[in-house]
Design an enzyme around this catalytic site. Structure first.
Site, short mmCIF file in Angstrom:
data_model
loop_
_atom_site.label_atom_id
_atom_site.label_comp_id
_atom_site.label_asym_id
_atom_site.label_seq_id
_atom_site.Cartn_x
_atom_site.Cartn_y
_atom_site.Cartn_z
N GLY A 193 0.82 -1.20 0.00
CA GLY A 193 0.00 0.00 0.00
C GLY A 193 0.85 1.25 0.00
N PHE A 234 1.80 3.18 2.50
CA PHE A 234 2.75 3.36 3.58
C PHE A 234 3.37 2.05 4.08
CE2 PHE A 234 -0.16 6.99 3.97
CZ PHE A 234 0.76 8.00 3.80
N GLY A 235 3.02 0.92 3.48
CA GLY A 235 3.58 -0.31 4.01
C GLY A 235 3.24 -1.52 3.18
N ALA A 241 2.08 -5.91 3.47
CA ALA A 241 1.57 -7.03 4.26
C ALA A 241 2.31 -8.30 3.84
CB ALA A 241 0.07 -7.20 4.05
N LYS A 287 1.40 -6.79 9.12
CA LYS A 287 1.19 -5.54 8.39
C LYS A 287 2.28 -4.58 8.84
CE LYS A 287 -2.98 -3.89 7.76
NZ LYS A 287 -4.28 -3.19 7.99
N ASP A 305 -16.02 0.73 7.24
CA ASP A 305 -15.47 0.37 5.94
C ASP A 305 -15.78 -1.09 5.61
OD1 ASP A 305 -12.22 0.49 4.30
OD2 ASP A 305 -14.21 0.97 3.56
#
Length: 526
Positions: free
Chosen positions: A23, A25-26, A28, A43, A147
């Site tokens: 993603g 910022f990081g 998985a 994560k 969400d």
């Protein structure tokens, strides 16, 4: 006993197996626990690259997962920081993928067989009941998920549901509290969120209805090619019936969840009391879990929230202390701000006087908008004010660039050869510019989710012309309540008709502007 309490905690070590996804910022990772060879998910998030609000959102997910303990919620294992300052959240691994992946498999299979095969109703109700149990666990603890979507519904190979991704979940102080931020995934947004109204647990129920419909029809109930049209259809609340193979009970349940008025939607506890749902609960909860979830709701509601309440109190004390420390500094700054305000007023008056003199020198007062424009505005004083602001800005641009497009000017007296030739040239230029605009394909070459207003203005001015954009966007902003219905959209098309050469250009312009207004509604309220 004392000695054991002083012993250091034994930390787990993990072996990286593969990357599951990446993603902003990081990343998985699927990992293997070295103590028992169990699979888990880490994560890993680079919090140093985040803003303060993004860091808080990430830590919020870890804290929420830490207090949630339910068979149908992704289990939190631990959280730690790496030497490079990255935050790692360790969770259980669901070996059956996610619900969105299952739906995509059905569509992929259709490409080879030619037939779209739907999930059996028994399997749909099995998944739905487990999602409801997970959501009840959250709502009982005053937590809105905010969400819910097929990507966040994880499955095991035995079809056990695991609700995950609490990155934008919110903890409320009591069951009647309402939230006001605009978050969520567009297909699952409730009407109250689109209309910027306060919302509570019933917004999760709406998203649950969208999810149930998607499990049956293999597509969301509301779909469109643009965000603007999607918002219109969600607010209208009209959707097609489920495929014929599903029962009346299931159709009625979907209809009750997708009611526009939040008060008319059932709560999660009312859904679980429906006979065809209630009969399935014992398949997924053992006796102890059933007792914990349905016998002591009020007690554990209070206990779980107490931890969050205590954190809020600590933050309040810290804030009061910081305010006390800044009190003397603010008093000194107040005097400086007053002095700065006086100087700013003096500078503003000087600038206004200079602008007035320039306007007089350039005969700005000779310019007047076409009479047809005034008919579009009920408040002509307001239009004159806006138009003069535009002329003033145009004059400032003219000082920097000689290639400017002058505003409309009244023609000279009839019989003047100069005025006739000038008018003819103006008409030829206008026709040429219209032809040129028609030849340019209007493409959405800008990301409406990431651009700011300045970038949006530059893009639209290049596509449609600066004057057409300024006047058109002002009309849409003034009548923005019309953008949520098809009838209103037709009214806006008529109001923009004098600016563009074809209806295709009008609808393209309207789609861009209304989509940008809706996206700005997200970013300003998050």
């Amino acid at each position: 006993m004392v000695e054991s309490s002083k012993q250091k905690k034994q930390f787990e070590t993990y072996k990286k197996v593969q990357t599951l996804g990446t993603g902003s910022f990081g990343t998985a990772y699927l990992v293997e626990c070295q103590s028992n060879n169990d699979k888990a998910v880490i994560k890993q998030i680079d919090i140093q690259a985040m803003s303060e609000d993004e860091r808080k959102e990430t830590l919020r997910e870890a804290k929420i997962l830490e207090v949630l303990n339910h068979p149908n919620i992704v289990r939190f294992r631990e959280v730690y920081k790496t030497k490079k300052g990255k935050l790692c959240i360790v969770m259980d691994f669901a070996d059956g993928g996610d619900l969105q992946g299952r739906i995509k498999e059905k569509h992929k299979k259709r490409q080879t067989t030619g037939t779209l095969e739907h999930f059996p109703e028994d399997l749909v109700l099995s998944w739905f009941t487990q999602i409801c149990l997970a959501l009840k666990h959250c709502h009982d603890r005053k937590i809105l998920h905010r969400d819910l979507k097929s990507q966040n519904i994880f499955l095991t190979k035995r079809n056990i549901v695991k609700l995950g991704d609490f990155g934008i979940a919110r903890v409320l102080s009591n069951t009647k509290s309402i939230a006001k931020t605009v978050v969520g995934t567009p297909y699952y947004l409730s009407p109250e969120i689109i209309e910027s109204s306060p919302y509570s647990f019933k917004s999760d129920v709406w998203s649950l209805g969208v999810l149930l419909y998607e499990m049956c029809a293999l597509q969301p109930p509301f779909n469109a090619q643009s965000l603007h049209q999607l918002a219109q259809r969600i607010v209208a609340g009209r959707f097609d019936k489920l495929p014929k193979q599903y029962s009346n009970n299931l159709n009625q349940l979907v209809s009750s969840l997708l009611v526009k008025e939040p008060a008319r939607r059932p709560s999660i506890n009312q859904i679980l009391k429906l006979p065809f749902i209630k009969s399935r609960i014992n398949q997924f909860l053992d006796d102890q879990d059933f007792k914990d979830e349905f016998s002591h709701t009020l007690l554990h509601n209070h206990d779980v929230f107490k931890a969050f309440q205590r954190k809020l109190e600590e933050d309040k004390v810290k804030k009061e202390r910081e305010e006390q420390e800044k009190k003397q500094l603010e008093e000194k700054q107040r005097q400086q701000e007053m002095q700065n305000q006086i100087l700013a007023n003096v500078r503003r008056q000087q600038e206004e006087e200079e602008a007035r003199k320039k306007m007089e020198q350039l005969y700005i007062n000779q310019y007047r908008a076409p009479d047809a424009y005034y008919k579009e505005y009920k408040d002509q004083d307001f239009f004159n004010y806006q138009y003069m602001n535009y002329v003033n800005q145009l004059n400032q641009d003219m000082l920097q660039d000689d290639n400017y497009d002058p505003p409309y000017q009244l023609p000279l007296e009839k019989g003047s050869h100069a005025s006739q030739s000038s008018a003819n040239e103006d008409r030829e230029d206008e026709e040429a510019s219209k032809d040129q605009v028609q030849d340019v394909p209007i493409q959405e070459a800008i990301n409406l989710y990431t651009c700011d207003f300045t970038q949006f203005v530059e893009h639209m001015s290049q596509q449609y012309g600066e004057q057409q954009f300024n006047e058109g966007f002002a009309i849409i902003s003034r009548y923005k309540e019309l953008i949520y219905s098809e009838e209103g959209e037709e009214q806006l098309v008529k109001k923009l008709k004098h600016l563009f050469a074809s209806e295709e250009l009008i609808r393209g312009f309207l789609n861009f502007c209304t989509s940008f207004i809706i996206v700005q509604n997200y970013s300003q309220n998050i």
